[in-house]
Design a protein around this motif. Structure first.
Motif, PDB file in Angstrom:
ATOM      1  N   VAL A   1       0.770  -1.290   0.102  1.00 21.74           N
ATOM      2  CA  VAL A   1      -0.118   0.110  -0.035  1.00 21.74           C
ATOM      3  C   VAL A   1       0.837   1.063  -0.203  1.00 21.74           C
ATOM      4  CG1 VAL A   1      -1.680   1.220   1.167  1.00 21.74           C
ATOM      5  CG2 VAL A   1      -1.792  -1.262   1.212  1.00 21.74           C
ATOM      6  N   ASP A   2       0.503   2.021  -0.900  1.00 20.57           N
ATOM      7  CA  ASP A   2       1.499   3.394  -0.858  1.00 20.57           C
ATOM      8  C   ASP A   2       0.972   4.424  -0.009  1.00 20.57           C
ATOM      9  OD1 ASP A   2      -0.632   4.544  -2.138  1.00 20.57           O
ATOM     10  OD2 ASP A   2       0.282   5.364  -3.888  1.00 20.57           O
ATOM     11  N   ASN A   3       1.657   5.637   0.201  1.00 19.74           N
ATOM     12  CA  ASN A   3       1.488   6.603   1.239  1.00 19.74           C
ATOM     13  C   ASN A   3       0.728   7.597   0.678  1.00 19.74           C
ATOM     14  OD1 ASN A   3       3.161   8.308  -0.199  1.00 19.74           O
ATOM     15  ND2 ASN A   3       4.985   7.650   1.242  1.00 19.74           N
ATOM     16  N   ASP A   4       0.081   8.516   1.429  1.00 21.02           N
ATOM     17  CA  ASP A   4      -0.563   9.709   0.985  1.00 21.02           C
ATOM     18  C   ASP A   4      -0.596  10.795   1.986  1.00 21.02           C
ATOM     19  OD1 ASP A   4      -2.439  11.030  -0.814  1.00 21.02           O
ATOM     20  OD2 ASP A   4      -4.134  10.585   0.377  1.00 21.02           O
TER      21      ASP A   4
ATOM     22  N   ASP B   1      -0.672  -0.646   9.525  1.00 20.29           N
ATOM     23  CA  ASP B   1      -0.030  -0.393  10.740  1.00 20.29           C
ATOM     24  C   ASP B   1       0.649   0.889  10.230  1.00 20.29           C
ATOM     25  OD1 ASP B   1      -0.923  -2.593  11.917  1.00 20.29           O
ATOM     26  OD2 ASP B   1       0.696  -3.747  11.827  1.00 20.29           O
ATOM     27  N   PRO B   2       0.196   1.836   9.689  1.00 20.04           N
ATOM     28  CA  PRO B   2       0.901   3.043   9.280  1.00 20.04           C
ATOM     29  C   PRO B   2       1.646   4.003  10.337  1.00 20.04           C
ATOM     30  CG  PRO B   2      -1.049   3.719   9.143  1.00 20.04           C
ATOM     31  CD  PRO B   2      -1.232   2.191   9.711  1.00 20.04           C
TER      32      PRO B   2
ATOM     33  N   TRP C   1       2.051   9.537  15.032  1.00 25.21           N
ATOM     34  CA  TRP C   1       1.316   8.327  15.535  1.00 25.21           C
ATOM     35  C   TRP C   1       1.791   6.957  14.873  1.00 25.21           C
ATOM     36  CZ3 TRP C   1      -0.577  12.873  14.215  1.00 25.21           C
ATOM     37  CH2 TRP C   1      -1.220  13.599  15.030  1.00 25.21           C
ATOM     38  N   LYS C   2       1.825   5.962  15.739  1.00 29.98           N
ATOM     39  CA  LYS C   2       1.798   4.693  15.167  1.00 29.98           C
ATOM     40  C   LYS C   2       0.339   4.109  15.294  1.00 29.98           C
ATOM     41  CE  LYS C   2       3.615   0.539  13.606  1.00 29.98           C
ATOM     42  NZ  LYS C   2       3.917   0.333  12.291  1.00 29.98           N
ATOM     43  N   ILE C   3      -0.256   3.621  14.147  1.00 29.70           N
ATOM     44  CA  ILE C   3      -1.538   3.177  14.169  1.00 29.70           C
ATOM     45  C   ILE C   3      -1.790   1.722  13.914  1.00 29.70           C
ATOM     46  CG2 ILE C   3      -3.858   3.608  13.513  1.00 29.70           C
ATOM     47  CD1 ILE C   3      -3.164   6.724  13.266  1.00 29.70           C
ATOM     48  N   GLY C   4      -2.388   0.824  14.580  1.00 33.22           N
ATOM     49  CA  GLY C   4      -2.596  -0.356  14.045  1.00 33.22           C
ATOM     50  C   GLY C   4      -4.019  -0.595  13.337  1.00 33.22           C
ATOM     51  N   ILE C   5      -3.957  -0.740  11.850  1.00 30.57           N
ATOM     52  CA  ILE C   5      -4.790  -0.845  11.006  1.00 30.57           C
ATOM     53  C   ILE C   5      -4.591  -2.357  10.316  1.00 30.57           C
ATOM     54  CG2 ILE C   5      -5.876  -0.126   8.896  1.00 30.57           C
ATOM     55  CD1 ILE C   5      -4.708   2.801   9.742  1.00 30.57           C
ATOM     56  N   ASP C   6      -5.494  -3.336  10.631  1.00 28.37           N
ATOM     57  CA  ASP C   6      -5.499  -4.491  10.137  1.00 28.37           C
ATOM     58  C   ASP C   6      -6.787  -4.864   9.403  1.00 28.37           C
ATOM     59  OD1 ASP C   6      -3.190  -4.863  11.235  1.00 28.37           O
ATOM     60  OD2 ASP C   6      -4.143  -5.912  13.183  1.00 28.37           O
ATOM     61  N   THR C   7      -6.875  -5.359   7.892  1.00 23.48           N
ATOM     62  CA  THR C   7      -7.717  -5.328   7.109  1.00 23.48           C
ATOM     63  C   THR C   7      -7.876  -6.709   6.444  1.00 23.48           C
ATOM     64  OG1 THR C   7      -9.406  -4.341   5.591  1.00 23.48           O
ATOM     65  CG2 THR C   7      -7.057  -3.891   5.059  1.00 23.48           C
TER      66      THR C   7
END
Length: 223
Positions: free
Chosen positions: A60-63, A211-212, A186-192
Motif C-alpha cells: 500500500v502506498d502513502n498519501d 500499521d502506518p 502516530w503509530k496506528i494499528g490498521i488490519d484489514t
C-alpha cells in the motif's frame, strides 16, 4: 537615555515571551497541518478460491492530506485528543503475479481518540507529549484499476473496516498565548482483509496489516 529605552524594550519583549501560558485545565487546542499516512505494511499471500498462491503479497502506498486534531485539557497534564483528516487515498499493488500489478485504489478515514500526557509545567512554552488511544478506520470507494481488470477480469473489491490501538509522540511550541506550532507522529494499528469478487466467479482474498506511521506538522490555536 536611548540605551536605557532599548534595554527596557528588550526586557519587555522577554517578559511577554515568557508569559505565554501553555495548556491550562479547560483549554481547547485546535491544530491544523499536513498529515502523511506512511504504511508499514505486511500481507498474507493471496488466496484464490481459498488456495494460497506462494510468493504473492500486496503493498500500500502513502498519501498526504489535511490533518486536524482537537485537544481538550482535562487537567494540567492530561488532555483528550481527536484526530481527523480529509480522506486518504492509497494505491494497492499485488506482487508475485509476474510483473507487479496495480490492483486497486482505496479511500479511508482514520479517526483516532487518544489520552495525552504533558510532562512539563503549564508555564513552559515547549510542551512535549505522549498519547495512547484507539483508532477506527473506515474504508470506502474501493475500486479495481484498469490494469487489474485487463489482466484478471472485471469485479469488485471490498476492505473490512478496522479497530486498533494508536500511540503518539508530539510537541507544541507556544509562540503567543493562543498560537502554537506543532509536530506529531502516530503509530496506528490498521488490519484489514481485502476481498475481490470477480465476475467470473473466482474470489481473491488477502489479510493486510497496514500499521502506518502518521506524521503531521502544522499550527494550532488555543481557546
Amino acid at each position: 537615555m536611548h540605551k536605557l529605552s532599548k534595554s527596557m524594550l528588550a526586557l519587555g519583549l522577554l517578559v511577554c515571551a515568557g508569559s505565554a501560558m501553555a495548556h491550562q485545565p479547560g483549554d481547547m487546542v485546535l491544530r491544523v497541518g499536513a498529515a502523511m499516512v506512511d504504511p508499514q505494511d505486511d500481507s498474507s499471500t493471496l488466496r484464490v478460491n481459498g488456495t494460497s498462491v506462494d510468493g504473492t503479497s500486496v503493498s500500500v502506498d502513502n498519501d498526504t492530506q489535511l490533518g486536524l486534531t482537537f485537544t481538550y485539557m482535562l487537567r494540567e497534564h492530561i488532555g483528550l485528543e481527536v484526530l481527523a483528516a480529509t480522506p486518504f487515498s492509497h494505491e494497492v499493488t499485488a506482487h508475485g503475479l509476474g510483473d507487479d500489478l496495480k490492483t486497486a485504489e482505496v479511500t479511508h478515514l482514520p479517526p483516532t481518540v487518544s489520552v495525552q500526557y504533558y510532562p512539563m509545567e503549564a508555564g513552559a512554552a515547549f510542551q512535549p507529549y505522549v498519547g495512547v488511544g484507539v483508532n477506527y478506520t473506515l474504508f470506502f470507494d474501493e475500486e479495481l484499476t484498469s490494469d487489474f481488470k485487463g489482466a484478471m477480469g472485471d469485479g469488485k473489491i471490498k476492505l473490512d473496516n478496522s479497530f486498533g490501538a494508536a500511540f503518539q509522540l508530539g510537541v507544541d511550541y507556544q509562540l503567543t498565548d493562543n498560537l502554537v506550532v506543532n509536530a506529531a507522529v502516530w503509530k496506528i494499528g490498521i488490519d484489514t482483509t481485502a476481498t475481490i469478487d470477480l465476475d467470473s466467479g473466482a474470489q481473491i482474498k488477502t489479510d493486510v496489516d497496514i500499521d502506518p506511521l502518521v506524521y503531521m506538522v502544522g499550527v494550532g490555536y488555543k481557546f
